[in-house]
Scaffold this motif. Sequence first.
Motif, mmCIF file in Angstrom:
data_model
loop_
_atom_site.group_PDB
_atom_site.id
_atom_site.type_symbol
_atom_site.label_atom_id
_atom_site.label_comp_id
_atom_site.label_asym_id
_atom_site.label_seq_id
_atom_site.Cartn_x
_atom_site.Cartn_y
_atom_site.Cartn_z
ATOM 1 N N SER A 165 0.840 -1.195 0.000
ATOM 2 C CA SER A 165 0.000 0.000 0.000
ATOM 3 C C SER A 165 0.880 1.251 0.000
ATOM 4 N N GLU A 166 0.265 2.360 -0.370
ATOM 5 C CA GLU A 166 1.006 3.629 -0.384
ATOM 6 C C GLU A 166 1.490 3.989 1.015
ATOM 7 N N ASP A 167 0.686 3.641 2.031
ATOM 8 C CA ASP A 167 1.056 3.962 3.413
ATOM 9 C C ASP A 167 2.289 3.178 3.843
ATOM 10 N N MET A 168 2.359 1.905 3.415
ATOM 11 C CA MET A 168 3.534 1.094 3.739
ATOM 12 C C MET A 168 4.796 1.704 3.150
ATOM 13 N N ILE A 169 4.689 2.146 1.925
ATOM 14 C CA ILE A 169 5.857 2.724 1.248
ATOM 15 C C ILE A 169 6.318 3.995 1.970
ATOM 16 N N LYS A 170 5.347 4.807 2.363
ATOM 17 C CA LYS A 170 5.647 6.079 3.003
ATOM 18 C C LYS A 170 6.437 5.888 4.295
ATOM 19 N N HIS A 171 6.151 4.783 5.012
ATOM 20 C CA HIS A 171 6.772 4.577 6.314
ATOM 21 C C HIS A 171 7.894 3.533 6.276
ATOM 22 N N PHE A 172 8.332 3.164 5.074
ATOM 23 C CA PHE A 172 9.376 2.142 5.002
ATOM 24 C C PHE A 172 10.699 2.717 5.470
ATOM 25 N N PRO A 173 11.385 2.037 6.396
ATOM 26 C CA PRO A 173 12.614 2.598 6.978
ATOM 27 C C PRO A 173 13.787 2.584 6.005
ATOM 28 N N LYS A 174 14.583 3.618 6.067
ATOM 29 C CA LYS A 174 15.785 3.715 5.247
ATOM 30 C C LYS A 174 16.958 3.069 5.974
ATOM 31 N N ASP A 175 17.958 2.640 5.201
ATOM 32 C CA ASP A 175 19.188 2.121 5.807
ATOM 33 C C ASP A 175 20.335 2.271 4.819
ATOM 34 N N ASP A 176 21.428 1.564 5.062
ATOM 35 C CA ASP A 176 22.623 1.736 4.238
ATOM 36 C C ASP A 176 22.474 1.162 2.833
ATOM 37 N N LEU A 177 21.485 0.278 2.606
ATOM 38 C CA LEU A 177 21.310 -0.328 1.288
ATOM 39 C C LEU A 177 20.184 0.294 0.479
ATOM 40 N N TRP A 178 19.163 0.809 1.162
ATOM 41 C CA TRP A 178 17.989 1.299 0.439
ATOM 42 C C TRP A 178 17.404 2.513 1.137
ATOM 43 N N PRO A 179 17.042 3.542 0.380
ATOM 44 C CA PRO A 179 17.123 3.637 -1.079
ATOM 45 C C PRO A 179 18.550 3.817 -1.585
ATOM 46 N N THR A 180 18.732 3.495 -2.838
ATOM 47 C CA THR A 180 20.054 3.593 -3.444
ATOM 48 C C THR A 180 20.381 5.044 -3.778
ATOM 49 N N ASP A 181 21.634 5.282 -4.062
ATOM 50 C CA ASP A 181 22.093 6.611 -4.453
ATOM 51 C C ASP A 181 22.914 6.472 -5.739
ATOM 52 N N PRO A 182 22.409 6.945 -6.884
ATOM 53 C CA PRO A 182 21.159 7.670 -7.081
ATOM 54 C C PRO A 182 19.941 6.746 -6.918
ATOM 55 N N PRO A 183 18.753 7.319 -6.670
ATOM 56 C CA PRO A 183 17.562 6.509 -6.408
ATOM 57 C C PRO A 183 17.208 5.604 -7.584
ATOM 58 N N ARG A 184 16.657 4.449 -7.236
ATOM 59 C CA ARG A 184 16.229 3.477 -8.249
ATOM 60 C C ARG A 184 14.836 2.994 -7.845
ATOM 61 N N GLY A 185 13.973 2.768 -8.820
ATOM 62 C CA GLY A 185 12.588 2.416 -8.518
ATOM 63 C C GLY A 185 12.339 0.977 -8.183
ATOM 64 N N ASP A 186 13.346 0.126 -8.304
ATOM 65 C CA ASP A 186 13.180 -1.287 -7.997
ATOM 66 C C ASP A 186 14.476 -1.794 -7.367
ATOM 67 N N LEU A 187 14.346 -2.723 -6.454
ATOM 68 C CA LEU A 187 15.544 -3.274 -5.817
ATOM 69 C C LEU A 187 16.519 -3.842 -6.833
ATOM 70 N N TYR A 188 15.994 -4.541 -7.838
ATOM 71 C CA TYR A 188 16.831 -5.314 -8.755
ATOM 72 C C TYR A 188 17.276 -4.526 -9.977
ATOM 73 N N CYS A 189 16.452 -3.581 -10.432
ATOM 74 C CA CYS A 189 16.760 -2.915 -11.697
ATOM 75 C C CYS A 189 16.068 -1.570 -11.774
ATOM 76 N N GLU A 190 16.412 -0.797 -12.802
ATOM 77 C CA GLU A 190 15.657 0.409 -13.112
ATOM 78 C C GLU A 190 14.245 -0.012 -13.528
ATOM 79 N N THR A 191 13.241 0.790 -13.166
ATOM 80 C CA THR A 191 11.873 0.404 -13.506
ATOM 81 C C THR A 191 11.665 0.275 -15.015
ATOM 82 N N SER A 192 12.447 0.985 -15.799
ATOM 83 C CA SER A 192 12.322 0.875 -17.253
ATOM 84 C C SER A 192 12.686 -0.519 -17.759
#
Length: 484
Positions: free
Chosen positions: A311-338
Motif C-alpha cells: 500500500s502507499e502507506d507502507m511505502i511512506k513509512h518504510f525505513p531507510k538504511d545503508d542499502l535502500w534507497p540507493t544513491d542515485p535513487p532506483r525504482g526497484d531493488l533489482y533494476c531500473e523500472t524501465s
Amino acid sequence: MDASSPTAIIKVVLPKVPLLLHTAASHTLGLSPTSSKWDLKTELIVKFIRSLMHSPEPTPIGKQQRMTLKDPGIKGPIWISKVTVPTREHDNVSEVLNVAIDALKEGGEVYTPAAIAPVEAEWTGYRAGVDKHRHRLDLSEAQHYDRLMKEVTSDVTVLYFHGGALFLMDPASHRPACMRLARMTGGRCLSVRYRLAPKHAFPAALLDALVAYLYLLSPPPGSYHDPVPAKHIVFAGDSAGGNLCMALVQFILQIHRSSPTQKPTIRFHGHEVEIPLPAGVAPNSGWMDLTRCMPSIYANSHYDYLPAPPSEDMIKHFPKDDLWPTDPPRGDLYCETSMLCHPLVSPLAAKDWTGTCPLWLAYGTECLTDEGRIVARRTVQQGGSVIWHEYEAMPHCFSLIFEHLPGGVKCFESWVQFMMDVVEGRPIATHGSFIAAKTLKETPVDVMTMLGDVSDKNVDELMVEARVKRSTGEEGEAKVLPRL
C-alpha cells in the motif's frame, strides 16, 4: 534472526503464540477456509510465515539481507567444497551479455552494465553413512571435493541458483535442498553465490550466473573439476533462482539467434568457449514477472504466504538504511523500472522460446502460478517440451519448505526424475497435471491452452501498465515486494 540462538527464536515466536493458538483452534474445528486442504502443521507454518512477511513494521532492507546471510555451519550428511571462480579483464563475458541485453530492448530501457567479478560457489554432494550431527572434516577444499566425487554415481550436475527475491539468501541457506538433489540424483550441485541487489543491480546476478556456467563448461587452470559437457548440466533454482535459470536460457537462445550460421562463443580465460543449451532447466516456483501483474497475485493469495503488492502507506513509512534507497535513487531493488519488462529481467516478457531445452515447471496454488502458466504455454506453442505440475492449495516453494507433506515429496521426486531423464538422454514429452491436495490425484492439463482467457497481448499490456504505474509512483517500489 539467528536460527542457532534460542533467545532469538523465542523473541520471534512468542508474540505469535496467540495467532498460532487461534489458527490451531480454527483448523481443528474446521472453521479455517484451508482446513480441508492442509494438515495442521502446514496451516501453522504458512500462517506463521505470512505473519512475518505481512508485518506492519517492515524491516530495513539491509537488516533483512544480513539476517539471511548468516552461515549455520556445515554438518550432517553433506559434502561442501567452496570455490571461487576467477575472472579476467580481457575476457568478453560481460560485453557479450550487454550486447544481448541491448538486442532485446524495445525502447527506453536503461541499465548500467555490471563489471565482471570473481564468483563464489559451493560444490554440494551427499555424504553417506553419517548422522545429522556429524561435523565437517578438517580437510582442504580440494580434498573435500575429492571426497564428494567419490560418492557421485551419476553424470547429473545441477547448476543451482538460490531463491530470495534477488536480494536475500545464500548457498548456505539452500544446502539442505542441494544435498537432497545430490542424494536423489546421485550427482552433484554447484550452488552459486551470485551478487545480490540492491547493492548490485541487474545484470550483476545474471553475469555471475553466466560465469558459473562457463566455469562448468571450461574450468580455468587450478579448478577442481574437469570440463562438464552441457548435456550433463541442468539449470535449477527456486523462486528468484528460477528467474535466473530462465533468464540465462533466454540469453543463450538470444546469442544463438544472433549468430544463426555459426556456433556462438565467449572468451573465458583466454579460450573461445561454445555456449550450448544445458540438458534441461528446472525452476521450482520460479519468479517470472517482476512487475507482479498477473491475476494469481491476488486470486491465490489465500493459499500463499507472499504478501500482496504494498500500500502507499507502507511505502511512506518504510525505513531507510545503508542499502535502500540507493544513491542515485532506483525504482526497484533489482533494476531500473524501465527494465522491468525486459526478457532477461522478467522472463514472462520473453516472446521467443523457440529451440529451448526441455523445461520442468512446478507451482502450487500460489501468487506466481499464472506467470509460470504463460511461460509454459508459450514454450509449448513454439515447439518446446514442457512438464507442468500444479499442486492444489500449496504455497510458494512448498516442496522445499514442507518436506513432511506427500505433495512436497511427490514434487521433489518429479524434480529429480526430470534431471535424471534429461541428462540420461531420455526424450521429454510435454504433459501437464493438476495434483489434488491430500489425495494427490492427478488431472491432465493441456499446457498449450492454459490460462486461455489471458492472451499474449493481454500479458504484454498488463506488464507495461504495471511498469508505468511503478515508474510514476502509483504502485510501490520493490523495497516492499514479497521476500521471495
